[in-house]
Design an enzyme around this catalytic site. Structure first.
Site: not given
Length: 311
Positions: A95, A218, A200
């Site tokens: 991520c 995201d 994240h």
């Protein structure tokens, strides 16, 4: 050792403070989830997760309405740059590199290295930080390592969640969403927002002033869609401590190195991260050697620079 984006063992998936960007195995289903368990005899796997009710899916009717209003209000100026370069992370723990690759491509920063064929481009598998490829796949990167890596290619302001005030965070979101030459990447706790997993990274794409919600693009699109979340709750999600670093998470303001930013971004109440910061608060690290990592893009810094521990 546990980092911000990390695969963890199955026994840590439930209720842990250090679960991964995207889990691969769950021992027991969430009783509040509408997901159907896999059929007997099949391999455990999942197709996406259900968003918590307080988060608004970007593609829902409400999400589209929020985005249109944000765009009309002038708080989605950089969205199209990001959307045109959106990248789904190629590994469950990527991520951080994926979010950085998105932003660097949105800023049109030339990597100076070949991606494939004759083309120069950023992709998450080319951004190595000071960890090896196998380490990245297993553990992702921490806040400090993201700072070290991103500062090789861009101008970066890093702010720890506990140091930046709630008002400052909102001010910075408003600032970046009204421009297309500076972007914000969050390093946040999924658990604090009712999602599965924990640490994240993802960029901010827009802000809706009437509801005080921000659009999070995201990077783990296979897990959650992009979503609008309350800015106060996003700020709270920056505060949980990462067990590996013993420090809270935070956020980054990233722009091209020649971009002139508003000096108020460097206000004294920001308490900018102290990892190799110049007098005005912009990260100023040595350029990476041109003769290292001929096929990979790396910060090229020493282990001290990339250490996840603060002195």
């Amino acid at each position: 050792m546990v980092s911000l984006c990390k695969k963890s063992s199955p026994e840590k998936e439930q209720g842990s403070h250090n679960t991964p960007c995207s889990e691969s195995i769950i021992l027991a289903p969430n009783p509040q989830s509408t997901e159907q368990p896999p059929a007997p005899g099949t391999t455990t796997s999942f197709y996406r997760r259900e968003l918590p009710s307080e988060l608004v899916s970007f593609t829902s009717a409400e999400g589209r309405k929020l985005f249109k209003e944000a765009l009309n209000a002038g708080f989605a100026e950089g969205y199209f740059n990001l959307a045109g370069n959106f990248t789904v992370q190629s590994e469950p723990a990527y991520c951080g590199p994926s979010s950085l690759a998105m932003v660097l491509n949105a800023l049109e920063v030339d990597p100076g290295r070949t991606w494939k064929g004759v083309w120069r481009w950023y992709s998450d598998e080319l951004l190595e930080s000071c960890r090896t490829e196998s380490e990245l796949k297993a553990s992702g990167i921490t806040f400090d390592q993201f700072l070290c890596l991103s500062s090789s290619y861009a101008q970066v302001i890093a702010k720890r969640g506990a140091a930046a005030t709630r008002e400052e965070f909102l001010r910075d979101i408003k600032y970046v969403t009204q421009r297309d030459d500076v972007f914000m990447v969050l390093s946040f706790s999924r658990q604090a927002l009712g999602q599965t997993g924990d640490g994240h990274f993802s960029p901010i794409g827009a802000y809706h002033p009437a509801t005080n919600k921000a659009l999070v693009l995201d990077s783990a699109r296979y897990k959650y869609p992009s979503w609008f979340g309350d800015v106060d709750k996003l700020y709270d999600s920056l505060q949980p401590v990462d067990i590996e670093t013993s420090l809270p998470r935070g956020y980054f303001l990233i722009s091209r190195k020649d971009t002139r930013l508003d000096p108020t971004l460097l206000a004294t109440d920001s308490h900018l991260d102290q990892l190799s910061v110049s007098d005005i608060g912009i990260v100023d690290l040595p350029e990476r050697p041109l003769d290292v990592f001929p096929t990979k893009l790396s910060c090229g810094k020493s282990k001290t620079c990339c250490s996840s521990k603060q002195k």
